[in-house]
Design an enzyme around this catalytic site. Sequence first.
Site, PDB file in Angstrom:
ATOM      1  N   GLN A  11       0.413  -1.163  -0.306  1.00 10.52           N
ATOM      2  CA  GLN A  11      -0.081  -0.302  -0.316  1.00 10.52           C
ATOM      3  C   GLN A  11       0.890   1.064  -0.054  1.00 10.52           C
ATOM      4  O   GLN A  11       0.945   2.264  -0.580  1.00 10.52           O
ATOM      5  CB  GLN A  11      -0.857   0.133   0.986  1.00 10.52           C
ATOM      6  CG  GLN A  11      -2.254  -1.086   1.712  1.00 10.52           C
ATOM      7  CD  GLN A  11      -2.881  -0.832   2.646  1.00 10.52           C
ATOM      8  OE1 GLN A  11      -3.900  -0.058   2.247  1.00 10.52           O
ATOM      9  NE2 GLN A  11      -2.445  -0.792   4.212  1.00 10.52           N
ATOM     10  N   THR A 102       4.954   0.561  14.022  1.00 12.32           N
ATOM     11  CA  THR A 102       3.241   0.439  13.595  1.00 12.32           C
ATOM     12  C   THR A 102       2.798   0.703  15.375  1.00 12.32           C
ATOM     13  O   THR A 102       3.612   0.896  16.000  1.00 12.32           O
ATOM     14  CB  THR A 102       3.050  -1.423  14.269  1.00 12.32           C
ATOM     15  OG1 THR A 102       1.657  -1.160  14.583  1.00 12.32           O
ATOM     16  CG2 THR A 102       3.681  -2.395  14.492  1.00 12.32           C
ATOM     17  N   TYR A 126       2.747  -9.769  15.711  1.00 11.24           N
ATOM     18  CA  TYR A 126       3.385  -9.084  14.442  1.00 11.24           C
ATOM     19  C   TYR A 126       3.805  -8.049  14.805  1.00 11.24           C
ATOM     20  O   TYR A 126       4.550  -7.405  15.237  1.00 11.24           O
ATOM     21  CB  TYR A 126       2.000  -8.635  14.056  1.00 11.24           C
ATOM     22  CG  TYR A 126       2.566  -7.268  12.972  1.00 11.24           C
ATOM     23  CD1 TYR A 126       2.561  -7.504  11.951  1.00 11.24           C
ATOM     24  CD2 TYR A 126       1.220  -6.052  13.388  1.00 11.24           C
ATOM     25  CE1 TYR A 126       2.877  -5.717  11.575  1.00 11.24           C
ATOM     26  CE2 TYR A 126       1.433  -5.123  12.518  1.00 11.24           C
ATOM     27  CZ  TYR A 126       2.219  -4.776  11.674  1.00 11.24           C
ATOM     28  OH  TYR A 126       2.423  -3.467  10.931  1.00 11.24           O
TER      29      TYR A 126
HETATM   30  N1  LIG Z   1      -1.546  -2.084   7.275  1.00 14.19           N
HETATM   31  C1  LIG Z   1      -1.536  -1.656   8.295  1.00 14.19           C
HETATM   32  O1  LIG Z   1      -2.867  -1.200   8.845  1.00 14.19           O
HETATM   33  C2  LIG Z   1      -0.507  -0.675   8.520  1.00 14.19           C
HETATM   34  C3  LIG Z   1      -0.391  -0.507   9.992  1.00 14.19           C
HETATM   35  C4  LIG Z   1       0.577   0.129  11.217  1.00 14.19           C
HETATM   36  C5  LIG Z   1       2.346   0.387  10.724  1.00 14.19           C
HETATM   37  N2  LIG Z   1       1.854  -0.293   8.900  1.00 14.19           N
HETATM   38  C6  LIG Z   1       3.067  -0.690   8.874  1.00 14.19           C
HETATM   39  O2  LIG Z   1       3.671   0.268   7.609  1.00 14.19           O
HETATM   40  C7  LIG Z   1       4.616  -0.513   6.521  1.00 14.19           C
HETATM   41  C8  LIG Z   1       3.877  -0.404   5.143  1.00 14.19           C
HETATM   42  O3  LIG Z   1       2.436  -1.698   5.234  1.00 14.19           O
HETATM   43  P1  LIG Z   1       2.078  -1.095   4.212  1.00 14.19           P
HETATM   44  O4  LIG Z   1       0.286  -1.648   4.802  1.00 14.19           O
HETATM   45  O5  LIG Z   1       1.723  -0.838   3.110  1.00 14.19           O
HETATM   46  O6  LIG Z   1       2.389  -2.707   4.115  1.00 14.19           O
HETATM   47  P2  LIG Z   1       1.729  -4.126   2.499  1.00 14.19           P
HETATM   48  O7  LIG Z   1       0.367  -3.685   2.095  1.00 14.19           O
HETATM   49  O8  LIG Z   1       1.271  -5.152   3.328  1.00 14.19           O
HETATM   50  O9  LIG Z   1       3.311  -4.166   1.534  1.00 14.19           O
HETATM   51  C9  LIG Z   1       4.324  -4.847   2.416  1.00 14.19           C
HETATM   52  C10 LIG Z   1       5.076  -4.966   1.146  1.00 14.19           C
HETATM   53  O10 LIG Z   1       6.521  -5.591   1.898  1.00 14.19           O
HETATM   54  C11 LIG Z   1       6.497  -6.878   0.827  1.00 14.19           C
HETATM   55  N3  LIG Z   1       7.426  -7.837   1.506  1.00 14.19           N
HETATM   56  C12 LIG Z   1       6.805  -8.762   2.585  1.00 14.19           C
HETATM   57  N4  LIG Z   1       8.094  -9.393   2.054  1.00 14.19           N
HETATM   58  C13 LIG Z   1       9.448  -8.699   1.655  1.00 14.19           C
HETATM   59  C14 LIG Z   1      10.182  -9.562   1.431  1.00 14.19           C
HETATM   60  N5  LIG Z   1      11.131  -9.993   2.423  1.00 14.19           N
HETATM   61  N6  LIG Z   1      11.267  -8.490   0.372  1.00 14.19           N
HETATM   62  C15 LIG Z   1      11.041  -7.679  -0.189  1.00 14.19           C
HETATM   63  N7  LIG Z   1       9.349  -6.898   0.328  1.00 14.19           N
HETATM   64  C16 LIG Z   1       8.720  -7.800   1.467  1.00 14.19           C
HETATM   65  C17 LIG Z   1       4.926  -7.880   0.151  1.00 14.19           C
HETATM   66  O11 LIG Z   1       5.394  -8.248   0.009  1.00 14.19           O
HETATM   67  P3  LIG Z   1       3.977  -9.862  -0.393  1.00 14.19           P
HETATM   68  O12 LIG Z   1       2.514  -9.502  -0.319  1.00 14.19           O
HETATM   69  O13 LIG Z   1       4.198  -9.915  -2.086  1.00 14.19           O
HETATM   70  O14 LIG Z   1       4.612 -10.387   0.463  1.00 14.19           O
HETATM   71  C18 LIG Z   1       4.218  -6.934   0.345  1.00 14.19           C
HETATM   72  O15 LIG Z   1       4.457  -5.957  -0.807  1.00 14.19           O
HETATM   73  C19 LIG Z   1       4.861  -1.598   7.469  1.00 14.19           C
HETATM   74  O16 LIG Z   1       6.001  -1.530   7.550  1.00 14.19           O
HETATM   75  C20 LIG Z   1       4.135  -1.881   8.628  1.00 14.19           C
HETATM   76  O17 LIG Z   1       4.605  -2.914   9.571  1.00 14.19           O
HETATM   77  C21 LIG Z   1       0.714  -0.995   8.565  1.00 14.19           C
END
Ligand SMILES: NC(=O)c1ccc[n+]([C@@H]2O[C@H](COP(=O)([O-])OP(=O)(O)OC[C@H]3O[C@@H](n4cnc5c(N)ncnc54)[C@H](OP(=O)(O)O)[C@@H]3O)[C@@H](O)[C@H]2O)c1
Length: 300
Positions: A11, A102, A126
């Site tokens: 995202q 997070t 997580y």
């Molecule tokens: N989503 C939330 O509600 C939320 C809330 C608080 C904080 N955050 C933090 O904000 C950040 C961005 O979150 P987001 O929602 O954008 O996450 P996301 O949509 O789940 O995207 C994470 C990306 O990381 C990729 N990934 C996983 N393992 C990997 C690896 N070994 N090497 C390279 N890429 C890899 C995933 O690929 P695949 O899909 O192919 O595995 C996915 O494209 C993260 O650090 C998350 O912890 C998120």
Amino acid sequence: MNVLITGANGQLGLELKTLGNKFPKFNLFCTNKSTLNILNFEEAEQYVLKNKIDAIVNCAAYTDVNKAEEEFELADEVNHLAVKNLGLIAKKHNIKLIHLSTDYVFDGNSKIPYSETDKTNPKNAYGISKLKGEKALLEINPKNSMIIRTSWLYSEFGNNFVKSMLKLSKERESISVIYDQIGSPTYAKDLATAILKIIPEITSEGIQIYHYANKGQCSWFDFASAIMKIAQQNCIILPITSAEFKTKVKRPKYSLLNTEKIEKEFNLKIPNWSAALKECVLKLKSPLAPEKPPSPRRGN
Ligand SMILES: NC(=O)c1ccc[n+]([C@@H]2O[C@H](COP(=O)([O-])OP(=O)(O)OC[C@H]3O[C@@H](n4cnc5c(N)ncnc54)[C@H](OP(=O)(O)O)[C@@H]3O)[C@@H](O)[C@H]2O)c1
């Protein structure tokens, strides 16, 4: 400035990729799992050197909160060990690093918004894996680096609560949504804009923690109700308690983040969650809503 975006198909990564066109001073190198394995230190270091990377934005993460309970090793690899690799590379080659974390590093027992120095105490696997990543970076302490904690992220890209609610509202007459967990939804586009503004301005002797979330607060029930209202869907949102919602994963009851530090230091104006939500939902409802991620501008 050459900026490496890891996890660029997620995202936040996709919002950065899309916004990159508006920030011509950046040459974005957008990578994903198959183009750059950040679990491999040598591979990541070679990539950074070969492409003369000046800054890394680590959007790669294991974000499936439910599955992390059973797949802790996988979550730990991406959320901790890979983060450690990036921290070591940033320090060794004097590269700026922005790492995302997070609100789930907190236990949710607070009654006031969490500040960066508040005690962490994650309630689920997580959150534990993300905190291990933070701790590794704090120990390595690369300069010109930051950890940005955010909460309840959504976007027009990828899978998230907003898109799930919109999809369910077309299939069901009502949806039960938890009303006793409070936080702030964050539009990944707003966070991505802030990150691109901040990158050139980062100067610090060591790593710093910041909080970024859209302003205001709500429950998941309020959030879902607002989505239905903006989308003009008649689906009824029914309030339920966390106890009624059957899940094995514990989540903080209150995870509002105090964002004063990042606002003041980088002169940011953060939009309110409801205005940000309106922008995203209207985009998703538009006939021009993206079915596919945009193609990268430069880099990979
Ligand atoms: N989503 C939330 O509600 C939320 C809330 C608080 C904080 N955050 C933090 O904000 C950040 C961005 O979150 P987001 O929602 O954008 O996450 P996301 O949509 O789940 O995207 C994470 C990306 O990381 C990729 N990934 C996983 N393992 C990997 C690896 N070994 N090497 C390279 N890429 C890899 C995933 O690929 P695949 O899909 O192919 O595995 C996915 O494209 C993260 O650090 C998350 O912890 C998120």
